[in-house]
Scaffold this active site. Structure first.
Site, mmCIF file in Angstrom:
data_model
loop_
_atom_site.group_PDB
_atom_site.id
_atom_site.type_symbol
_atom_site.label_atom_id
_atom_site.label_comp_id
_atom_site.label_asym_id
_atom_site.label_seq_id
_atom_site.Cartn_x
_atom_site.Cartn_y
_atom_site.Cartn_z
ATOM 1 N N TYR A 91 10.803 -8.834 -4.191
ATOM 2 C CA TYR A 91 9.721 -8.434 -5.077
ATOM 3 C C TYR A 91 9.995 -9.030 -6.462
ATOM 4 O O TYR A 91 10.884 -8.608 -7.172
ATOM 5 C CB TYR A 91 9.611 -6.916 -5.168
ATOM 6 C CG TYR A 91 9.379 -6.221 -3.856
ATOM 7 C CD1 TYR A 91 8.866 -6.890 -2.749
ATOM 8 C CD2 TYR A 91 9.683 -4.862 -3.699
ATOM 9 C CE1 TYR A 91 8.654 -6.239 -1.549
ATOM 10 C CE2 TYR A 91 9.464 -4.204 -2.501
ATOM 11 C CZ TYR A 91 8.962 -4.894 -1.426
ATOM 12 O OH TYR A 91 8.764 -4.242 -0.233
ATOM 13 N N HIS A 161 14.988 -6.729 5.452
ATOM 14 C CA HIS A 161 13.545 -6.789 5.190
ATOM 15 C C HIS A 161 12.769 -7.297 6.401
ATOM 16 O O HIS A 161 11.688 -6.789 6.720
ATOM 17 C CB HIS A 161 13.290 -7.681 3.977
ATOM 18 C CG HIS A 161 12.107 -7.282 3.173
ATOM 19 N ND1 HIS A 161 11.959 -7.589 1.844
ATOM 20 C CD2 HIS A 161 10.995 -6.587 3.501
ATOM 21 C CE1 HIS A 161 10.809 -7.107 1.394
ATOM 22 N NE2 HIS A 161 10.204 -6.502 2.379
ATOM 23 N N SER A 240 2.672 0.650 2.397
ATOM 24 C CA SER A 240 1.214 0.572 2.319
ATOM 25 C C SER A 240 0.554 1.806 2.931
ATOM 26 O O SER A 240 -0.374 1.703 3.736
ATOM 27 C CB SER A 240 0.697 -0.699 3.019
ATOM 28 O OG SER A 240 -0.587 -1.032 2.587
ATOM 29 N N PRO A 241 1.006 3.001 2.545
ATOM 30 C CA PRO A 241 0.453 4.222 3.150
ATOM 31 C C PRO A 241 -1.006 4.482 2.773
ATOM 32 O O PRO A 241 -1.660 5.293 3.434
ATOM 33 C CB PRO A 241 1.377 5.327 2.614
ATOM 34 C CG PRO A 241 1.857 4.787 1.306
ATOM 35 C CD PRO A 241 2.030 3.310 1.527
ATOM 36 N N LEU A 242 -1.484 3.803 1.743
ATOM 37 C CA LEU A 242 -2.890 3.944 1.335
ATOM 38 C C LEU A 242 -3.721 2.741 1.751
ATOM 39 O O LEU A 242 -4.827 2.521 1.253
ATOM 40 C CB LEU A 242 -2.977 4.158 -0.180
ATOM 41 C CG LEU A 242 -2.276 5.423 -0.692
ATOM 42 C CD1 LEU A 242 -2.324 5.487 -2.208
ATOM 43 C CD2 LEU A 242 -2.891 6.675 -0.078
ATOM 44 N N GLY A 243 -3.182 1.949 2.700
ATOM 45 C CA GLY A 243 -3.942 0.803 3.193
ATOM 46 C C GLY A 243 -4.274 -0.194 2.102
ATOM 47 O O GLY A 243 -5.421 -0.628 1.994
ATOM 48 N N GLY A 245 -4.798 0.203 -0.937
ATOM 49 C CA GLY A 245 -5.875 0.712 -1.772
ATOM 50 C C GLY A 245 -7.148 1.072 -1.037
ATOM 51 O O GLY A 245 -8.005 1.771 -1.580
ATOM 52 N N PHE A 246 -7.280 0.639 0.203
ATOM 53 C CA PHE A 246 -8.517 0.837 0.947
ATOM 54 C C PHE A 246 -8.855 2.318 1.113
ATOM 55 O O PHE A 246 -10.014 2.726 0.928
ATOM 56 C CB PHE A 246 -8.384 0.172 2.318
ATOM 57 C CG PHE A 246 -9.628 0.215 3.160
ATOM 58 C CD1 PHE A 246 -10.730 -0.547 2.829
ATOM 59 C CD2 PHE A 246 -9.689 1.000 4.303
ATOM 60 C CE1 PHE A 246 -11.876 -0.524 3.607
ATOM 61 C CE2 PHE A 246 -10.828 1.041 5.091
ATOM 62 C CZ PHE A 246 -11.933 0.276 4.742
#
Length: 370
Positions: A91, A161, A240-243, A245-246
């Site tokens: 990152y 990773h 990415s638990p919120l997709g 941002g989706f």
């Protein structure tokens, strides 16, 4: 990204208004909540929600966030009960670890730092080179670099990773074990690995956690990875638990992504697939109204309800979003509500792959036999 940049703020404000109304569906979840619940990843105890710092050096929209504000978010998260921070050498590369190290310095001994090795990154310059590198000597040198950037003497949770198809996982485990003996690493894990590699790695050196994408938008781990984690006693950390941002409602039919934003090339957000997939956003929005919460809180609480050893790490570069995410820790579903929600989520067929083929090729890889 255009047209939807203020949508999540609007939804949070709407949720606050709804919370003040005398709805019978449950108590409001405050955006200023403090996390008190702790969960176990193997033997490692962490806050029930962590903080992903991946985008604190460059956002999805390709802008560079204000560094003092990123430090403020990291420190405010700690004040609100977050003890689990997720970074990686990739990152930035390297820069996010520097930001995190500076941010947590005042309370380093009270938190858990996770970072990751495995991409072929120059140890000195941070230049991203083609492919992967999990050769034992490279791992040892990569960790030494992490320790300097993070301003610490140990990595609490060190992940591979991505699986290196050229290096037996037993050799990787051996290198990590040497680092543990030296006191530089406390626990280890894998990310997006093949199932047999997971079994072999755990047999060689018990794992604390697996990290993979998982959310209402992509439920792939439910088929085999989560059952295997349960069998082996390994915790699960959804990235990415919120997709991306989706699930917060930040993406709609009018959204246009900036060049360099990975969502621009993700098939699930392509114009042919997006109208179908927005049904999931509408479902989450209905549940947000019903539970007097924000959509992000519904998505995170749903993940936590799937297993007691799941710890999502939503990433953000905005204070309001971080505080909103923490509020998910206070949200609960009854058994009947969870069954109903699970059934509704399962009924929506998401169209389009989660990542481009060139990126997906690094997931589900099996390490060579020793």
């Amino acid at each position: 990204m255009q047209s939807a940049s203020n949508r999540r703020t609007f939804l949070q404000a709407a949720a606050a208004v709804m919370a003040a109304a005398p709805l019978a569906s449950g108590a409001a979840v405050p955006a200023t909540a403090t996390l008190s619940e702790r969960r176990k990843l193997g033997a490692l105890e962490v806050s029930s929600i962590g903080l992903g710092v991946q985008n604190m050096s460059r956002t999805y929209q390709t802008t560079v966030p204000n560094r003092p504000e990123m430090l403020n978010i990291i420190r405010t998260a700690f004040e609100r009960g977050v003890t689990f921070y997720d970074a990686a050498e990739a990152y930035g590369p390297h820069e996010v670890e520097r930001i995190l190290g500076e941010g947590v310095a005042p309370f380093r001994d009270q938190i858990v730092i996770a970072s990751k090795f495995g991409w072929n990154i120059d140890l000195e310059t941070g230049q991203r080179r083609p492919g992967l590198n999990s050769r034992p000597e490279h791992i040892r040198q990569a960790v030494d670099g992490m320790l300097k950037r993070l301003r610490t003497d140990r990595i609490d949770l060190l992940y591979q990773h991505r699986v290196d198809p050229q290096v037996p996982i037993e050799d990787v485990a051996g290198a990590v074990q040497d680092l543990m003996k030296a006191g530089k690493v406390r626990h280890w894990g894998l990310s997006e690995m093949g199932l047999q590699t997971l079994r072999r790695a755990h047999a060689a050196l018990p794992l604390a956690a697996v990290q993979s994408e998982y959310s209402m938008l992509w439920r792939g781990p439910e088929e085999s990875v989560l059952p295997l984690c349960q069998e082996l006693g390994i915790g699960f950390v959804p990235w990415s638990p919120l997709g991306v941002g989706f699930l917060t409602g930040a993406i709609d039919l009018n959204t246009r992504f900036a060049d360099g934003d990975i969502r621009k090339v993700e098939p699930r957000f392509a114009p042919d697939n997006l109208p179908n997939n927005l049904a999931l956003v509408e479902l989450v929005r209905r549940w947000a109204w019903r539970k007097q919460a924000s959509p992000a809180q519904i998505a995170l609480a749903w993940l936590q309800a799937q297993r007691p050893w799941i710890v999502p790490i939503p990433g953000t570069t905005q204070m309001a979003h971080m505080l909103d995410n923490i509020g998910a820790g206070a949200l609960r579903f009854t058994a009947a509500e969870l069954a109903e929600l699970n059934q509704s989520v399962a009924a929506i067929h998401i169209q389009g792959a989660r990542l481009p083929d060139a990126v997906l090729t690094f997931s589900g890889v099996e390490a060579p036999l020793k």
